[in-house]
Design a protein around this motif. Structure first.
Motif, PDB file in Angstrom:
ATOM      1  N   GLY A 138       0.817  -1.205   0.000  1.00 50.80           N
ATOM      2  CA  GLY A 138       0.000   0.000   0.000  1.00 50.80           C
ATOM      3  C   GLY A 138       0.848   1.252   0.000  1.00 50.80           C
ATOM      4  O   GLY A 138       2.072   1.231   0.000  1.00 50.80           O
ATOM      5  N   THR A 139       0.166   2.375  -0.008  1.00 46.70           N
ATOM      6  CA  THR A 139       0.819   3.674  -0.014  1.00 46.70           C
ATOM      7  C   THR A 139       1.310   4.001   1.385  1.00 46.70           C
ATOM      8  O   THR A 139       0.563   3.835   2.351  1.00 46.70           O
ATOM      9  CB  THR A 139      -0.182   4.749  -0.479  1.00 46.70           C
ATOM     10  OG1 THR A 139      -0.693   4.360  -1.749  1.00 46.70           O
ATOM     11  CG2 THR A 139       0.479   6.107  -0.579  1.00 46.70           C
ATOM     12  N   PRO A 140       2.535   4.489   1.515  1.00 49.94           N
ATOM     13  CA  PRO A 140       3.009   4.863   2.845  1.00 49.94           C
ATOM     14  C   PRO A 140       2.118   5.955   3.446  1.00 49.94           C
ATOM     15  O   PRO A 140       1.592   6.811   2.738  1.00 49.94           O
ATOM     16  CB  PRO A 140       4.415   5.400   2.598  1.00 49.94           C
ATOM     17  CG  PRO A 140       4.802   4.892   1.252  1.00 49.94           C
ATOM     18  CD  PRO A 140       3.529   4.696   0.486  1.00 49.94           C
ATOM     19  N   ALA A 141       1.952   5.906   4.736  1.00 49.66           N
ATOM     20  CA  ALA A 141       1.145   6.907   5.432  1.00 49.66           C
ATOM     21  C   ALA A 141       1.831   8.267   5.365  1.00 49.66           C
ATOM     22  O   ALA A 141       3.053   8.369   5.324  1.00 49.66           O
ATOM     23  CB  ALA A 141       0.956   6.495   6.889  1.00 49.66           C
ATOM     24  N   SER A 142       1.020   9.335   5.362  1.00 53.12           N
ATOM     25  CA  SER A 142       1.570  10.688   5.403  1.00 53.12           C
ATOM     26  C   SER A 142       2.175  10.926   6.779  1.00 53.12           C
ATOM     27  O   SER A 142       1.643  10.472   7.787  1.00 53.12           O
ATOM     28  CB  SER A 142       0.469  11.719   5.160  1.00 53.12           C
ATOM     29  OG  SER A 142      -0.103  11.536   3.893  1.00 53.12           O
ATOM     30  N   PRO A 143       3.274  11.669   6.846  1.00 48.01           N
ATOM     31  CA  PRO A 143       3.852  11.957   8.154  1.00 48.01           C
ATOM     32  C   PRO A 143       2.910  12.855   8.949  1.00 48.01           C
ATOM     33  O   PRO A 143       2.126  13.611   8.374  1.00 48.01           O
ATOM     34  CB  PRO A 143       5.164  12.678   7.825  1.00 48.01           C
ATOM     35  CG  PRO A 143       4.994  13.181   6.433  1.00 48.01           C
ATOM     36  CD  PRO A 143       4.022  12.264   5.754  1.00 48.01           C
TER      37      PRO A 143
END
Length: 83
Positions: A63-68
């Motif tokens: 999946g897409t990495p989480a936003s910081p």
């Protein structure tokens, strides 16, 4: 399974030849990659996803990495405009 393959190879010369070719190919793969043992140890906590694998064909996608997280606001900042 081995008995069934041997029995079929005993009565079908074409199957025996194909089985022998497959066996030689499989032996070459084992010689170049090892027998298949995988061992891993994770200690001291982890910083994210830990994956133990061997012989991956294609990619691994999680999946897409989480936003910081947003940086903390400084004292006196409200995050809105007073206009």
């Amino acid at each position: 399974m081995a008995s069934a393959l041997a029995a079929r190879a005993g009565v079908d010369a074409g199957f025996a030849a194909a089985l022998d070719a497959w066996h030689r190919q499989a032996q070459q793969v084992v010689m170049s990659t090892g027998a298949g043992d995988v061992s891993a140890s994770v200690s001291g906590g982890s910083q994210g996803t830990v994956v133990t694998t061997r012989d991956v064909t294609g990619g691994l996608h999680f999946g897409t990495p989480a936003s910081p997280p947003a940086p903390p606001q400084q004292p006196g900042e409200s995050g809105t405009s007073d206009v």
